[in-house]
Design an enzyme around this catalytic site. Structure first.
Site, PDB file in Angstrom:
ATOM      1  N   ASN A   9       0.871  -1.176   0.000  1.00 43.86           N
ATOM      2  CA  ASN A   9       0.000   0.000   0.000  1.00 43.86           C
ATOM      3  C   ASN A   9       0.909   1.227   0.000  1.00 43.86           C
ATOM      4  OD1 ASN A   9      -1.827   2.034   0.451  1.00 43.86           O
ATOM      5  ND2 ASN A   9      -2.218   1.487   2.602  1.00 43.86           N
ATOM      6  N   TRP A  10       1.012   1.838  -1.160  1.00 45.97           N
ATOM      7  CA  TRP A  10       1.958   2.971  -1.291  1.00 45.97           C
ATOM      8  C   TRP A  10       1.433   4.249  -0.653  1.00 45.97           C
ATOM      9  CZ3 TRP A  10       4.544   3.092  -6.812  1.00 45.97           C
ATOM     10  CH2 TRP A  10       5.190   1.860  -7.033  1.00 45.97           C
ATOM     11  N   LYS A  11       0.152   4.261  -0.321  1.00 47.62           N
ATOM     12  CA  LYS A  11      -0.489   5.469   0.248  1.00 47.62           C
ATOM     13  C   LYS A  11      -0.234   6.665  -0.682  1.00 47.62           C
ATOM     14  CE  LYS A  11       0.298   3.453   4.733  1.00 47.62           C
ATOM     15  NZ  LYS A  11       0.192   3.596   6.155  1.00 47.62           N
ATOM     16  N   HIS A  94      -9.419   1.331   4.652  1.00 51.78           N
ATOM     17  CA  HIS A  94      -8.152   1.465   5.378  1.00 51.78           C
ATOM     18  C   HIS A  94      -8.364   2.395   6.570  1.00 51.78           C
ATOM     19  CE1 HIS A  94      -4.015   2.529   6.314  1.00 51.78           C
ATOM     20  NE2 HIS A  94      -3.656   1.424   5.672  1.00 51.78           N
ATOM     21  N   GLU A  96      -6.743   4.745   7.683  1.00 54.68           N
ATOM     22  CA  GLU A  96      -6.503   6.165   7.399  1.00 54.68           C
ATOM     23  C   GLU A  96      -7.712   6.793   6.709  1.00 54.68           C
ATOM     24  OE1 GLU A  96      -2.799   5.531   5.396  1.00 54.68           O
ATOM     25  OE2 GLU A  96      -1.904   4.937   7.297  1.00 54.68           O
ATOM     26  N   GLU A 166      -5.422  -5.025  10.502  1.00 53.35           N
ATOM     27  CA  GLU A 166      -4.381  -4.026  10.726  1.00 53.35           C
ATOM     28  C   GLU A 166      -4.642  -3.285  12.040  1.00 53.35           C
ATOM     29  OE1 GLU A 166      -2.375  -2.819   6.833  1.00 53.35           O
ATOM     30  OE2 GLU A 166      -4.111  -1.530   7.077  1.00 53.35           O
ATOM     31  N   GLY A 172       2.464   2.057  10.571  1.00 54.18           N
ATOM     32  CA  GLY A 172       3.403   3.165  10.384  1.00 54.18           C
ATOM     33  C   GLY A 172       4.139   3.572  11.646  1.00 54.18           C
ATOM     34  N   SER A 212       3.495  -2.416  10.186  1.00 53.75           N
ATOM     35  CA  SER A 212       4.949  -2.441  10.338  1.00 53.75           C
ATOM     36  C   SER A 212       5.582  -3.790   9.975  1.00 53.75           C
ATOM     37  CB  SER A 212       5.347  -2.002  11.752  1.00 53.75           C
ATOM     38  OG  SER A 212       4.884  -0.683  12.007  1.00 53.75           O
ATOM     39  N   GLY A 233       2.739  -1.188   4.261  1.00 56.55           N
ATOM     40  CA  GLY A 233       2.811   0.233   3.940  1.00 56.55           C
ATOM     41  C   GLY A 233       4.244   0.659   3.680  1.00 56.55           C
ATOM     42  N   GLY A 234       4.873   1.224   4.690  1.00 58.78           N
ATOM     43  CA  GLY A 234       6.203   1.818   4.565  1.00 58.78           C
ATOM     44  C   GLY A 234       7.217   0.949   3.825  1.00 58.78           C
TER      45      GLY A 234
HETATM   46  C1  PEP Z   1      -0.686   0.051   5.862  1.00 55.78           C
HETATM   47  O1  PEP Z   1      -0.603   1.145   5.349  1.00 55.78           O
HETATM   48  O2  PEP Z   1      -1.651  -0.639   5.605  1.00 55.78           O
HETATM   49  C2  PEP Z   1       0.380  -0.389   6.768  1.00 55.78           C
HETATM   50  C3  PEP Z   1       0.248  -1.547   7.338  1.00 55.78           C
HETATM   51  O3  PEP Z   1       1.452   0.460   6.922  1.00 55.78           O
HETATM   52  P1  PEP Z   1       2.870   0.080   7.591  1.00 55.78           P
HETATM   53  O4  PEP Z   1       3.329  -1.210   6.972  1.00 55.78           O
HETATM   54  O5  PEP Z   1       3.754   1.233   7.253  1.00 55.78           O
HETATM   55  O6  PEP Z   1       2.644  -0.060   9.064  1.00 55.78           O
END
Ligand code: PEP
Length: 247
Positions: A9-11, A94, A96, A166, A172, A212, A233-234
């Site tokens: 997930n590049w956001k 999500h 966010e 999640e 994040g 993470s 994500g990251g």
């Molecule tokens: C996400 O954006 O769904 C996520 C899990 O981010 P991260 O891996 O950065 O925690």
């Protein structure tokens, strides 16, 4: 045997030029035999990324869509717009989007139904806050999110949906849920699916963990019985994503 599915997930990261650089870096490094691999990129990057990934088994996903077919919804993107260009997956609900864009269990359900109707595979996100975890209501809360997301979805439709568990406190933050914590909730989610539908559907549906995930913790997390991959994500913005996919 459920095939793992690992989605990045590049956001709201990477310009189109940067996106192509990243895709070029990753596309030959990720092994798509063992796992389904999806890049969920910003809307304006869908077409160039799809072009770049032609001839590979890497799928492309969007990070959101609207539940209406078309019309006066300024700024929104429809399922048909996504499928026509070759998008296969769409992240829905999500945390966010729930937190910053007023996404609710109700809109999540409407989007899930529309995505399925239009042959997109929804990646439905659920997960608790730190406060809810500390109060001991994680499973109860996630159960409500799942029940709502799957309202009016048949078992045949449900078995192709991807669920991403999640925990919000792990997104994040660099704080990953332990594999036991993640497994506990993923297994509870599978149980909820078996209650809504039946054991066969629960056995088929794929449940990701997200929060993470990185190249060092992926193997342990994905080795748990009810964790069928990850939403990342990251670490999906870096070369480390290939270590996660090839865990
Ligand atoms: C996400 O954006 O769904 C996520 C899990 O981010 P991260 O891996 O950065 O925690």
């Amino acid at each position: 045997m459920r095939k793992k599915i690992i989605a990045g997930n590049w956001k709201m990261n990477k310009t189109p030029k940067e996106a192509l650089e990243l895709v070029k870096l990753l596309k030959d490094k990720v092994n798509t035999d063992k796992s389904d691999v999806v890049f969920c990129v910003p809307f304006v990057e869908l077409i160039p990324v799809l072009e770049e990934l032609k001839g590979t088994n890497i799928a492309v996903g969007a990070q959101n869509m609207y539940f209406e077919n078309s019309g006066a919804y300024t700024g929104e993107i429809s399922a048909d717009m996504l499928t026509e260009i070759g998008v296969k997956y769409v992240i829905i609900g999500h945390s966010e989007r729930r937190q910053y864009f007023n996404e609710t269990d109700k809109t999540v359900n409407k989007k899930v139904i529309k995505a399925i109707e239009k042959s997109l595979i929804p990646i439905v996100c659920v997960g608790e806050t730190l406060e809810q975890r500390e109060k001991g209501i994680t499973v109860d809360f996630v159960r409500i999110q799942i029940k709502s997301a799957f309202q009016n979805v048949t078992s045949e439709q449900a078995e192709n949906v991807i669920i991403a568990y999640e925990p919000i406190w792990a997104i994040g933050t660099g704080v990953t849920a332990t594999s036991e914590q993640a497994e506990e909730v993923c297994s509870a989610i599978r149980k909820v699916i078996s209650e809504i539908y039946d054991q066969n559907t629960a056995d088929k549906i794929r449940i990701q963990y997200g929060g993470s995930v990185n190249g060092s913790n992926a193997k342990e997390l994905f080795g748990m019985a009810d964790i069928d991959g990850g939403l990342v994500g990251g670490a999906s913005l870096k070369e480390d994503f290939s270590n996660i996919v090839n865990y």
